[in-house]
Design a protein around this motif. Structure first.
Motif, PDB file in Angstrom:
ATOM      1  N   GLY A  38     -29.775  -3.242 -18.367  1.00  0.00           N
ATOM      2  CA  GLY A  38     -29.672  -2.362 -19.526  1.00  0.00           C
ATOM      3  C   GLY A  38     -30.575  -1.137 -19.450  1.00  0.00           C
ATOM      4  O   GLY A  38     -31.164  -0.838 -18.403  1.00  0.00           O
ATOM      5  N   ARG A  39     -30.668  -0.462 -20.577  1.00  0.00           N
ATOM      6  CA  ARG A  39     -31.455   0.762 -20.671  1.00  0.00           C
ATOM      7  C   ARG A  39     -32.156   0.786 -22.030  1.00  0.00           C
ATOM      8  O   ARG A  39     -31.669   0.178 -22.976  1.00  0.00           O
ATOM      9  N   PRO A  40     -33.259   1.493 -22.134  1.00  0.00           N
ATOM     10  CA  PRO A  40     -33.927   1.548 -23.444  1.00  0.00           C
ATOM     11  C   PRO A  40     -33.048   2.252 -24.479  1.00  0.00           C
ATOM     12  O   PRO A  40     -32.120   2.987 -24.122  1.00  0.00           O
ATOM     13  N   PRO A  41     -33.320   2.002 -25.775  1.00  0.00           N
ATOM     14  CA  PRO A  41     -32.484   2.580 -26.827  1.00  0.00           C
ATOM     15  C   PRO A  41     -32.376   4.104 -26.733  1.00  0.00           C
ATOM     16  O   PRO A  41     -31.354   4.676 -27.111  1.00  0.00           O
ATOM     17  N   SER A  42     -33.405   4.761 -26.202  1.00  0.00           N
ATOM     18  CA  SER A  42     -33.381   6.224 -26.155  1.00  0.00           C
ATOM     19  C   SER A  42     -32.509   6.760 -25.023  1.00  0.00           C
ATOM     20  O   SER A  42     -32.260   7.958 -24.950  1.00  0.00           O
TER      21      SER A  42
ATOM     22  N   PRO B  31     -29.971   1.296 -14.265  1.00  0.00           N
ATOM     23  CA  PRO B  31     -30.541   0.336 -15.231  1.00  0.00           C
ATOM     24  C   PRO B  31     -32.060   0.286 -15.118  1.00  0.00           C
ATOM     25  O   PRO B  31     -32.631   0.569 -14.056  1.00  0.00           O
TER      26      PRO B  31
ATOM     27  N   ALA C  25     -38.955  -2.935 -24.762  1.00  0.00           N
ATOM     28  CA  ALA C  25     -40.044  -3.284 -25.685  1.00  0.00           C
ATOM     29  C   ALA C  25     -40.074  -4.781 -25.976  1.00  0.00           C
ATOM     30  O   ALA C  25     -41.147  -5.397 -26.031  1.00  0.00           O
TER      31      ALA C  25
END
Lengths: 600, 600
Positions: free
Chosen positions: B335-339, B347, B354
């Motif tokens: 995945g990737r951070p929300p930003s 990825p 966090a």
């Protein structure tokens, strides 16, 4: 049954279904008009009976004797197949489907209660049925008539079984990164190539065929999740007359050996690697479901149902562990209460020790609270399906959306904790495989992981569900909780006192969630999403307990007195946990973000 | 070792032992004068090496291939014996014993650090050594010279092994109710009859003999725990010249099959059932240790050591799980951070999320906090052993008494939780037996049970240890905590801020504990002892983290920056949990007492 079941409590189910959720009133709706309390009770009876007689007896054995990889296929414990045949005989596989599709048009809430019996008895064996039902329901919603006829009918009859093929070794939580490809052919079919990981029920000899629902990318589509399409990929092709045809190129590559949930085979599957060449061409034959590039939305149809189902499974494991530890606490003697000074006095039953009662009350509050929560979600599905008013349907859909990550995660956390307490009550015995509770604990540990981890649910709740349409999701939840508060306040007395405490928590939930939503940096906004999920879950379950407190009324019977006491326990011991969590959220704590990975 | 160990962190151990606990200063005392930092480091090095090379490799195998009951005896996994021989070769079995008794006169704190390596590598195999050491230490303290010569020497050499035989099937937590009998004979020996349950290491072929330390009642003694005596009951009698004699009547009756900790055989033993008749007489031959009817006090000598040892084992399992999940989080991408909005971006590593960092910080705070706590207890034992001033000795003994139930229970709860988080970070992989963390979780689940459950520790802390001598135990604890507060306050800045928060918690701890002590009804007083234990544990570990924060100073290296950050995490996320718990205690909540057992 003369002695009470150690799987679930039927009196509790009756209380929740009839006294609290008033499911009798569903039968006034056209969809459920063929049903009555008698038909509901009859199906509950038969499920309880089959669960107890066909599922529970081999729960330990199919844990000890795991599925094996033999000659390229999976061999299951021999007691699994007949149990599933007995389940199929009840019609439960298509319980909620339309009668025209071979279903029973049973309310979801009743289906959920039926499922809980099987999950409590043997969640690993029941998983094959759950997966098949979820697969069938997805195709009923999104498949063509032809697909329903060809794949769904035999699944509802228990002849075919279903799977869900989402994850890959490199893509678990992040479906955007799947690499399985689907190449279109001129005849409208596709050829699938790739490897899928964590496929429960991916291979076995339970029936005539296995229907895999596979997420794959059609070349040329958009990147990420917007380029995902959904395919039916059967183990065996099926001729137009329904007879089993050629072997498709879906090959078992390996088994995953799990800590628990061992009776459910979990596999790695290779698609289109060349072991078979159906029609003389390479690739596994796949049939597109719905439109291209809409696969994720379709899968989420199933996924939301499956997520509540995971929560329900966690509840069932927690519930049976609770009943077994209660039984043990009533019969096992050990020590004496602190006020007893006479070492020659007869030892007390465990249940006479305050700390044992604390662990029983905690379990009761988790498992009965969790059961009420998942049944409430089932009832919401029924209301949604039968709502005629568009605004009402919208409200119900929103509420169900918000509750789904909670109904998945809260029981996965707290009913696992219930199993931990069930072991603790058993002492050393609970740590041995001679008793059941250690297996429940191992089985239940899967639930915070599959169908979206806690972390994924948390981002879903804080970043999407409660935030949807400028906070409409949060307001939908708030309004249900406040309605409970208002009702309890009108009741007066102790109910009004509980109402006040819940109102305070709801106020804090809304205030803090709104504050967090307003944070512009998405990384900061979601940094403590897991804390938010936990706190919100506890507030929701406090409301569930207030509802049960109200439904119990002032009646003096033990069941209702127990409901009131468990509500007191939850408000006294559990609800206050949320305030430090809300404080942390309110200060938009950045500790995790500010931690340099090199500092670990 | 070029790559950092995944068992423990040697830099952390060095920080705790030298920077914080200043164990170098111990070498100025006569008892430890032969030692230096070099000898400490050398023994730590060799233990780390043997743990990594001889203990860790078979950890999974001895879990999968459990001990078996074959022809009346236990067969262990074949890699266990050579590992234990390697350990015996280090001298660690008698590490803390006097040199005159064949020991190394090593400080307890160093021994604890050494033990942690073995426990992290393979707690099941290490258990045989732990039990032998505990047995030997008890006999060194309470046995006759003859008993030391005959039983202790061969144990310290690794030729004999030791067990502790306390529990019986009907008497686990409640030793008052044991029924094993010891009949005196004219020659001063006794004949033992009875059945003992949960005997770890109760049979095996590891060495020449097994020395059972058995609690039994001499007929005519007082009822309850005051009538318990302690006996040496060897598997084989030993002639005066030390050669192995006749088989004693100690017979393996069965094995307990556990969820985890599987490499340690756990047995049911029959004493004096007539399978053997040593000297032609019925009953197992037993030798009284110390005076009659003083067995429980002697056993508690061992038990207190064993309780801290259980906590240390829980820490070790938590620690290795933490390091493995950290390693996984650094290398696995998902995945990737929300930003991040770009689905085509590469990825991220798990550690960049966090929520993963939250789970790593939580684990770090539990396992490094727990390690510091058990090492602190080890240092207290050393201080106690070398104290020359009576008042100081009294203060140290009191403090160690108060900390023992916390050092046992806190790691058993929170380092088990660390293992739960380690699984969660691994996702589905963590739930499989291909990775290590599921085994750590299963192994660690024993620790809240054996050597006195949480509930027993809680009553010990609230009802005895803190209450002793009109609250002297509580005051001893308070004074240490306040000393930490004062030091931090003088440091100023962030340390002073943490000091203020700890002071508030300490104030509440003392206020609430005093209030509860004043409750006259013992059932009410102890009803929420478990809540008190949990809250007190968190306050103590907050102090431990403040101590580490101070020891880290302002240095910029990653280890010290990590210590400061983990302290911030603990104060921000963990410490606030205690306030709702103290509130519950302060209102002397009677919910559990007022629950009618029929309401469940």
């Amino acid at each position: 049954m003369a002695t009470p079941s150690l799987l679930l409590s039927r009196p509790d189910l009756d209380f929740l279904l009839y006294d609290w959720l008033d499911i009798g009133s569903l039968t006034t709706r056209a969809r459920f008009a063929e049903h009555s309390r008698e038909t509901f009770d009859a199906v509950l009876d038969v499920c309880a009976e089959i669960a107890g007689e066909r599922f529970a007896p081999h729960n330990k054995r199919s844990d000890a004797e795991e599925p094996r990889f033999v000659d390229g296929r999976v061999e299951l414990h021999p007691e699994i197949a007949p149990a599933l045949q007995a389940l199929a005989g009840t019609g439960l596989l298509g319980a909620t489907a339309d009668e025209s599709a071979g279903g029973m048009a049973l309310p979801h809430v009743v289906h959920a209660a039926c499922s809980a019996w099987f999950a409590a008895a043997n969640i690993s064996t029941f998983a094959y049925a759950m997966l098949t039902t979820a697969n069938a329901n997805l195709l009923l919603a999104h498949g063509s008539e032809e697909q329903v006829r060809r794949w769904v009918q035999p699944m509802l009859e228990g002849r075919y079984h279903g799977t869900m093929c989402l994850s890959e070794t490199q893509a678990g939580s992040s479906l955007a990164d799947i690499t399985t490809r689907a190449e279109p052919r001129d005849d409208g079919t596709f050829r699938i190539t790739g490897t899928k990981m964590w496929i429960s029920g991916g291979d076995h000899g339970l029936g005539e065929n296995i229907v895999h629902l596979v997420l794959a990318k059609i070349p040329g589509g958009p990147p990420g999740v917007k380029g995902i399409s959904l395919f039916v990929v059967p183990k065996y092709l099926v001729d137009d007359d329904g007879s089993r045809g050629e072997r498709n190129d879906v090959v078992l590559a390996g088994l995953n050996h799990k800590m628990g949930y061992r009776g459910t085979t979990n596999t790695v599957l290779n698609f289109g690697e060349g072991a078979h060449t159906p029609g003389g061409e390479p690739g596994a034959v796949g049939y597109l479901v719905g439109a291209p590039h809409t696969g994720l939305a379709q899968m989420f149809h199933m996924m939301n149902e499956a997520r509540v189902g995971v929560g329900a499974g966690a509840v069932a494991l927690g519930y049976t562990g609770y009943l077994k530890s209660l039984d043990y606490a009533r019969t096992r003697t050990q020590g004496r209460p602190p006020s007893s000074k006479d070492p020659a006095a007869a030892p007390s039953a465990l249940i006479d020790h305050a700390d044992i009662r604390r662990m029983l009350l905690a379990q009761k509050s988790y498992v009965e609270g969790g059961l009420a929560l998942v049944l409430y979600c089932g009832r919401l599905v029924d209301d949604l399906r039968t709502a005629t008013d568009g605004e009402e349907r919208d409200r119900l859909a929103l509420l169900l959306d918000v509750l789904t990550p909670i109904a998945k995660s809260w029981p996965s956390q707290w009913c696992l904790h219930a199993n931990d307490l069930a072991i603790q009550i058993h002492g050393g015995y609970g740590y041995t495989r001679e008793y059941d509770v250690e297996q429940h604990y191992r089985d239940n540990r899967l639930n915070p992981i599959h169908e979206g981890t806690h972390g994924i649910q948390a981002i879903d709740l804080l970043g999407r569900k409660t935030a949807l349409r400028d906070g409409a999701g949060l307001r939908a939840l708030e309004s249900v909780l406040r309605r409970g508060v208002d009702t309890a306040r009108r009741r007066g007395g102790e109910a009004a006192d509980l109402a006040e405490r819940l109102e305070q928590a709801v106020g804090r939930l809304v205030e803090v969630t709104t504050l967090v939503h307003a944070e512009p940096d998405p990384d900061v906004r979601l940094a403590n999403a897991s804390v938010h999920l936990e706190a919100t879950g506890h507030v929701v379950v406090a409301w569930i307990w207030l509802e049960q407190f109200l439904a119990a009324g002032d009646a003096g019977d033990a069941l209702r007195a127990g409901k009131r006491q468990a509500a007191r326990y939850f408000f006294g011991y559990e609800l206050p946990r949320v305030y430090p969590q809300f404080d942390l959220l309110a200060r938009l704590d950045r500790t995790t973000l500010e931690t340099d990975p090199a500092w670990f």
